[in-house]
Scaffold this motif. Structure first.
Motif, short mmCIF file in Angstrom:
data_model
loop_
_atom_site.label_atom_id
_atom_site.label_comp_id
_atom_site.label_asym_id
_atom_site.label_seq_id
_atom_site.Cartn_x
_atom_site.Cartn_y
_atom_site.Cartn_z
N LEU A 236 -15.09 -6.47 -17.51
CA LEU A 236 -14.12 -6.24 -16.44
C LEU A 236 -12.92 -5.45 -16.96
CD1 LEU A 236 -13.82 -9.67 -14.51
CD2 LEU A 236 -14.95 -7.57 -13.75
N SER A 237 -12.49 -5.81 -18.16
CA SER A 237 -11.30 -5.17 -18.73
C SER A 237 -11.54 -3.69 -18.97
CB SER A 237 -10.92 -5.84 -20.05
OG SER A 237 -10.55 -7.17 -19.80
N GLU A 238 -12.70 -3.36 -19.48
CA GLU A 238 -13.00 -1.95 -19.76
C GLU A 238 -12.99 -1.14 -18.45
OE1 GLU A 238 -15.40 1.70 -20.30
OE2 GLU A 238 -15.90 0.04 -19.00
N GLU A 239 -13.61 -1.72 -17.44
CA GLU A 239 -13.69 -1.00 -16.16
C GLU A 239 -12.31 -0.90 -15.51
OE1 GLU A 239 -16.80 -2.69 -13.70
OE2 GLU A 239 -18.26 -2.50 -15.30
N ALA A 240 -11.56 -1.99 -15.56
CA ALA A 240 -10.24 -1.98 -14.93
C ALA A 240 -9.29 -1.03 -15.66
CB ALA A 240 -9.66 -3.40 -14.92
N LEU A 241 -9.43 -0.97 -16.96
CA LEU A 241 -8.55 -0.07 -17.72
C LEU A 241 -8.90 1.40 -17.40
CD1 LEU A 241 -6.22 -0.06 -19.74
CD2 LEU A 241 -7.86 -0.08 -21.61
N TYR A 242 -10.17 1.67 -17.33
CA TYR A 242 -10.60 3.04 -16.99
C TYR A 242 -10.09 3.42 -15.60
CZ TYR A 242 -13.81 7.01 -16.45
OH TYR A 242 -14.35 8.26 -16.25
N PHE A 243 -10.27 2.50 -14.67
CA PHE A 243 -9.80 2.73 -13.29
C PHE A 243 -8.29 3.02 -13.29
CE2 PHE A 243 -7.55 0.75 -9.72
CZ PHE A 243 -8.10 1.42 -8.64
N SER A 244 -7.53 2.17 -13.97
CA SER A 244 -6.07 2.31 -13.87
C SER A 244 -5.55 3.49 -14.70
CB SER A 244 -5.38 1.00 -14.24
OG SER A 244 -5.89 0.51 -15.45
N PHE A 245 -6.27 3.86 -15.75
CA PHE A 245 -5.91 5.10 -16.46
C PHE A 245 -6.02 6.29 -15.49
CE2 PHE A 245 -6.37 4.79 -21.43
CZ PHE A 245 -5.48 3.74 -21.46
N ILE A 246 -7.14 6.33 -14.76
CA ILE A 246 -7.34 7.44 -13.82
C ILE A 246 -6.20 7.46 -12.79
CG2 ILE A 246 -8.81 8.34 -11.94
CD1 ILE A 246 -11.25 7.33 -13.51
N ILE A 247 -5.88 6.28 -12.27
CA ILE A 247 -4.84 6.21 -11.23
C ILE A 247 -3.50 6.68 -11.80
CG2 ILE A 247 -3.56 4.63 -9.70
CD1 ILE A 247 -6.47 5.00 -8.80
N THR A 248 -3.22 6.33 -13.04
CA THR A 248 -1.93 6.72 -13.64
C THR A 248 -1.86 8.23 -13.83
OG1 THR A 248 -1.87 4.57 -14.72
CG2 THR A 248 -0.36 6.24 -15.57
N THR B 207 -15.53 14.81 -8.10
CA THR B 207 -16.07 14.26 -9.35
C THR B 207 -15.40 12.92 -9.71
OG1 THR B 207 -14.54 15.71 -10.51
CG2 THR B 207 -16.84 16.36 -10.53
N PHE B 208 -14.25 12.66 -9.16
CA PHE B 208 -13.58 11.41 -9.51
C PHE B 208 -13.93 10.25 -8.57
CE2 PHE B 208 -11.54 13.76 -12.72
CZ PHE B 208 -11.18 12.81 -13.66
N VAL B 209 -14.49 10.59 -7.40
CA VAL B 209 -14.80 9.53 -6.43
C VAL B 209 -15.74 8.49 -7.07
CG1 VAL B 209 -15.92 9.03 -4.22
CG2 VAL B 209 -14.38 11.00 -4.44
N GLU B 210 -16.76 9.00 -7.71
CA GLU B 210 -17.75 8.09 -8.31
C GLU B 210 -17.13 7.23 -9.42
OE1 GLU B 210 -21.94 8.59 -10.57
OE2 GLU B 210 -21.28 10.28 -9.33
N LYS B 211 -16.32 7.87 -10.26
CA LYS B 211 -15.70 7.15 -11.38
C LYS B 211 -14.79 6.02 -10.87
CE LYS B 211 -15.16 11.49 -13.98
NZ LYS B 211 -16.45 11.59 -14.62
N VAL B 212 -14.06 6.31 -9.81
CA VAL B 212 -13.11 5.34 -9.27
C VAL B 212 -13.87 4.26 -8.49
CG1 VAL B 212 -11.19 5.07 -7.66
CG2 VAL B 212 -11.20 6.99 -9.26
N GLN B 213 -14.80 4.70 -7.66
CA GLN B 213 -15.57 3.76 -6.85
C GLN B 213 -16.33 2.78 -7.75
OE1 GLN B 213 -15.62 4.14 -3.08
NE2 GLN B 213 -15.80 2.03 -3.76
N GLY B 214 -16.81 3.27 -8.86
CA GLY B 214 -17.60 2.43 -9.76
C GLY B 214 -16.79 1.42 -10.56
N TYR C 299 -3.29 4.53 -0.80
CA TYR C 299 -3.52 5.98 -0.72
C TYR C 299 -4.82 6.29 0.01
CZ TYR C 299 -3.76 10.89 -2.01
OH TYR C 299 -3.84 12.25 -1.96
N THR C 300 -5.77 5.37 -0.08
CA THR C 300 -7.08 5.62 0.54
C THR C 300 -7.20 4.96 1.92
OG1 THR C 300 -8.02 3.74 -0.63
CG2 THR C 300 -8.28 5.88 -1.68
N ALA C 301 -6.08 4.50 2.48
CA ALA C 301 -6.14 3.85 3.80
C ALA C 301 -5.74 4.84 4.89
CB ALA C 301 -5.21 2.65 3.83
N THR C 302 -6.62 5.02 5.87
CA THR C 302 -6.27 5.90 6.99
C THR C 302 -5.08 5.32 7.74
OG1 THR C 302 -8.54 6.62 7.21
CG2 THR C 302 -7.15 6.89 9.15
#
Ligand code: 6PG
Length: 469
Positions: free
Chosen positions: A321-333, A393-400, A432-435
């Motif tokens: 979980l930590s690896e995935e969450a860190l990757y996600f939040s790095f992208i967001i930053t 290209t980032f949709v998949e990385k973030v969604q995953g 950001y992703t909410a209509t």
């Protein structure tokens, strides 16, 4: 010894000394200047060959020793000292000479200096230099901004001394005026965000999974061979191995949990507010350094309140979980920082090329990361991409990875482990992703108490209602 050196550098502290030695190593004769005789002598001694690298305490000798147009870099503390050095140089310079401020100067100071010096025929560059002392010596990432034509004189030197990513130099002309300083400021804001996120992951692994320092070393080092590959993850893994020479055990456990700051992260946040661009992952990183500084109050408050007993999580699950969450939040930053750059480019007429910026961050700088290669490509494919989150290209990385971020944040909330960088990143993503957001209610409230008017979703125009009490 008149007009012989290719490059001059003022300020022979650690960064300055390392940078000038790097210049000399790359075949450019370099001349240093500092008021401190010890620093001057130390450089001469370390340089070995005075035809290649020399130094003096005397400003006139220094200036006369440089080939024209003179290229003089300042690596002195940001602020009034920069102005003082410029003033002392001015009577010695000739039209067309170039001054490069390599410090973390505030971008509006750079604009002021650039305009002032342009009036005197001197070209002034604000050039962010990232990579710390080691980077300065072996190859930093350099972010110059100023006059495009004058940059041609500096270009060969900067390209030679900068870090290389697959052979490509980590330096590029970024734009006019303070573009270079601005980009470096946002680089540092992102740096604050990534550091905060890394520290939260450390906390949750330790508290939730009882990871020892050895295990932390191993997990961060494993991550560094995967998609999280980055300078900050790499040094984090090394930090957990460092022994404490003073009292034994591991050094990290003895370091006081109060983080200092020199202000560049705060400037990023402040300016993002001015621009109206949300960068909550950076904002919270600044706030956390501020909360950390309130150690005395934190101790008092800790004694007043209970916190939940941490329900331990299976190590393997927590690690994943930590690896995935860190990757996600790095992208967001990165997404937030780059969003800010895109907007600042329009506001200040920098005409920034975000792909080019991501490109020169791929090596040498503190926020260098494998991810930057993908970011470079994303902005290359669409130069006007408003936000990384809109890149296909980032949709998949973030969604995953977003589900892991959700689970980890929920775990932290439930167990009283503060994960503000992670949760701010997640909340930013969800918003950001909410209509539709509930801010229609805020507009209604504003109109209710202050007749501030509102727009409607079903028709054009500006409306006001006489709300019934
Ligand atoms: C870099 C760094 C550097 C910065 C330090 C300390 O890119 O080499 O960003 O410029 O000064 O990281 O910053 P703080 O003291 O604000 O943490």
């Amino acid at each position: 010894m008149t007009n012989t050196y290719d490059f001059g550098l003022i300020g022979l502290g650690v960064m300055g000394r390392n940078f000038i030695l790097n210049v000399a190593d790359n075949g450019f004769a370099a001349y240093g200047n500092d008021l401190d005789e010890e620093k001057v002598n130390a450089l001469i001694e370390e340089g070995g060959d005075m035809d290649k690298v020399n130094a003096t305490t005397d400003a006139a000798t220094f200036v006369n020793g440089l080939s024209t147009p003179r290229k003089i870099m300042l690596l002195v503390p940001a602020g009034k000292i920069v102005d003082a050095v410029i003033e002392s140089l001015l009577p010695l310079l000739e039209e067309g000479d170039i001054i490069i401020d390599g410090g973390n100067s505030f971008f509006t100071d750079t604009d002021r200096r650039e305009a002032y010096l342009a009036g005197k025929g001197i070209n002034f560059f604000g050039a962010g230099v990232s990579g710390g002392a080691k980077g300065a010596r072996l190859g930093p990432s350099i972010m110059p901004g100023g006059n495009r034509e004058a940059y041609q004189h500096v270009k060969p030197i900067f390209e030679a001394v900068s870090a290389k990513y697959k052979g490509e130099p980590c330096v590029a002309y970024l734009g006019p005026k303070s573009a270079g300083n601005y980009v470096k400021m946002v680089h540092n804001g992102i740096e604050y965000g990534l550091m905060q996120l890394t520290s939260e992951i450390y906390d949750v692994l330790k508290k939730g999974g009882d990871f020892s320092n050895t295990e932390l070393h191993t997990i961060f080092s494993t991550w560094n061979s995967g998609r999280l590959q980055s300078f900050l993850v790499e040094i984090t893994s090394e930090i957990f191995e460092q022994k404490d020479d003073l009292a034994g055990g591991q050094l990290v456990d003895k370091i006081l949990d109060k983080a200092k700051q020199k202000g560049t992260g705060k400037w990023t946040s402040q300016n993002a507010m001015d621009l109206g661009i949300p960068v909550p992952s950076i904002d919270i990183a600044v706030s956390m350094r501020e909360i950390s500084a309130l150690k005395g109050e934190r101790i008092m408050a800790d004694a007043l309140y209970d916190r939940p007993k941490v329900e331990k999580m299976d190590k393997k699950k927590l690690g994943k979980l930590s690896e995935e969450a860190l990757y996600f939040s790095f992208i967001i930053t990165y997404a937030q920082g780059l969003h800010q750059l895109g907007d600042a480019s329009k506001e200040y007429d920098y005409d920034l090329n975000i792909s080019e910026i991501a490109k020169i961050w791929r090596a040498g700088c503190i926020i260098r990361a494998g991810l930057l290669a993908d970011i470079t490509e994303a902005f290359k494919a669409d130069r006007s991409l408003p936000n990384l989150l809109l890149s296909p290209t980032f949709v998949e990385k973030v969604q995953g990875t977003v589900d892991a971020a959700r689970e980890l944040v929920a775990y932290g909330v439930k167990n009283g482990i503060p994960l503000p960088g992670l949760s701010n990143s997640l909340t930013y993503f969800d918003a950001y992703t909410a209509t539709r957001l509930p801010l229609n209610l805020i507009q209604a409230q504003r109109d209710y108490f202050g007749s501030h008017t509102y727009e409607r979703s079903d028709r054009e125009g500006i409306f006001h209602t006489e709300w019934e009490a």
